[in-house]
Write a protein that holds these residues in place. Sequence first.
Motif, PDB file in Angstrom:
ATOM      1  N   PHE A  19      38.861  43.640  11.011  1.00 57.32           N
ATOM      2  CA  PHE A  19      39.404  44.751  10.221  1.00 57.32           C
ATOM      3  C   PHE A  19      39.157  44.572   8.727  1.00 57.32           C
ATOM      4  O   PHE A  19      39.676  45.337   7.921  1.00 57.32           O
ATOM      5  CB  PHE A  19      40.903  44.886  10.470  1.00 57.32           C
ATOM      6  CG  PHE A  19      41.263  44.964  11.928  1.00 57.32           C
ATOM      7  CD1 PHE A  19      40.976  46.104  12.664  1.00 57.32           C
ATOM      8  CD2 PHE A  19      41.867  43.893  12.566  1.00 57.32           C
ATOM      9  CE1 PHE A  19      41.280  46.177  14.002  1.00 57.32           C
ATOM     10  CE2 PHE A  19      42.181  43.948  13.914  1.00 57.32           C
ATOM     11  CZ  PHE A  19      41.886  45.097  14.639  1.00 57.32           C
ATOM     12  N   ALA A  20      38.341  43.573   8.364  1.00 51.94           N
ATOM     13  CA  ALA A  20      38.084  43.294   6.952  1.00 51.94           C
ATOM     14  C   ALA A  20      37.454  44.481   6.241  1.00 51.94           C
ATOM     15  O   ALA A  20      37.719  44.720   5.053  1.00 51.94           O
ATOM     16  CB  ALA A  20      37.205  42.050   6.814  1.00 51.94           C
ATOM     17  N   SER A  69      36.857  35.599   7.446  1.00 56.48           N
ATOM     18  CA  SER A  69      35.824  35.702   8.486  1.00 56.48           C
ATOM     19  C   SER A  69      36.180  34.911   9.748  1.00 56.48           C
ATOM     20  O   SER A  69      35.677  35.210  10.836  1.00 56.48           O
ATOM     21  CB  SER A  69      34.472  35.229   7.941  1.00 56.48           C
ATOM     22  OG  SER A  69      34.559  33.889   7.468  1.00 56.48           O
ATOM     23  N   CYS A  70      37.045  33.908   9.612  1.00 62.10           N
ATOM     24  CA  CYS A  70      37.481  33.123  10.766  1.00 62.10           C
ATOM     25  C   CYS A  70      38.914  33.478  11.182  1.00 62.10           C
ATOM     26  O   CYS A  70      39.488  32.822  12.062  1.00 62.10           O
ATOM     27  CB  CYS A  70      37.407  31.627  10.462  1.00 62.10           C
ATOM     28  SG  CYS A  70      35.730  31.031  10.153  1.00 62.10           S
ATOM     29  N   PRO A 112      48.373  36.438   4.487  1.00 64.91           N
ATOM     30  CA  PRO A 112      47.460  37.575   4.710  1.00 64.91           C
ATOM     31  C   PRO A 112      46.006  37.277   4.368  1.00 64.91           C
ATOM     32  O   PRO A 112      45.103  37.833   5.004  1.00 64.91           O
ATOM     33  CB  PRO A 112      48.041  38.679   3.814  1.00 64.91           C
ATOM     34  CG  PRO A 112      48.988  38.002   2.877  1.00 64.91           C
ATOM     35  CD  PRO A 112      49.475  36.785   3.585  1.00 64.91           C
ATOM     36  N   ALA A 113      45.761  36.410   3.387  1.00 64.92           N
ATOM     37  CA  ALA A 113      44.380  36.087   3.025  1.00 64.92           C
ATOM     38  C   ALA A 113      43.664  35.411   4.199  1.00 64.92           C
ATOM     39  O   ALA A 113      42.461  35.610   4.398  1.00 64.92           O
ATOM     40  CB  ALA A 113      44.349  35.181   1.796  1.00 64.92           C
TER      41      ALA A 113
END
Length: 314
Positions: free
Chosen positions: A32-33, A25-26, A19-20
């Motif tokens: 959805f961050a 960002s990539c 999940p991380a």
Amino acid sequence: MPSIFNCHSSHGRCQYFRPAHFFHSCGQGHEFASILREMQQEHLEGRLWQGMPPILMPYLRLNTDMQMKSGKYFDRHNLSFIHVHKCGGSSIYLAFRDIEIKNEPSLQLKDDYKGTYFLYSQMRDITMNSKGWNESKAFLENAVTYQKPNDWDESNHMIMAVVRDPVERFISAVGQVSSDKFQSGKKLRNICIKSTARDTLQCFIDLVKEKGYWIDLHFTPMVLEISFATMGKDVPVAIFPFSALPDILSSLGANPRRKKKDGKKTGYRSPVLVNVTTHDLGPTGLFDICNLYKMDVILLRSLGYPSYCDLINF
């Protein structure tokens, strides 16, 4: 090893997911961050999932001297479980509990054994939440992929979770919230229970659009539940499709047809939703749900798991 929990074997029914990486960002879910950050802020301020059940992570250290109810012995492995709601998690949680009850004498010999890790409850005070969170954080550091029998030790464990078609899961969530058995959904029921299944489903779709995912734990996107439970750590999670649920239960010595929460039983859902299916969605309902849960659609597609949302191009 010939186990459904060994994702890299021919018998494995799972795919590994980090999940991380997803929200990086990539990553595939980078767009959805900001929603993930919003959830984390709600958590820190004690507003997340108000009045909802606590978030727990059960854990089993299975040895070859431990028995199923049938008398069959388990293979050696350490399993922990993320309860993604409306994906059969209650049945798996009960299977974990039954193993503990059956093998309590053996487990008591392990002084450091802790059968459940506490992640969060809106009903607890900040100090109690922080204590559980910190204990769980240390536990998560030892998450691994499936190991050979002799490589399981007293601290490592494989995290598992089950995911489901977002459309079917949303309908199931509406069914649960609609039931008088669950006090937490009373306010939502008063707003959205209509005279037809179609109007009821559309009302809940519109409500999540307007108010957001935090109105009820069961409407939280699956990938956010998984990320919350792993605290954003770079750890592997073995993700199973919902279709594998009977095999999971069987491998845990439980009845593969067991359903802790059966929407078809009388009284579980509002009468208007007893026989609800995807066919009850309005003309835009399928698109609306898939768009609301686009992050989950991306997750399923990355794992190779099908859903009704495969009919839609984003």
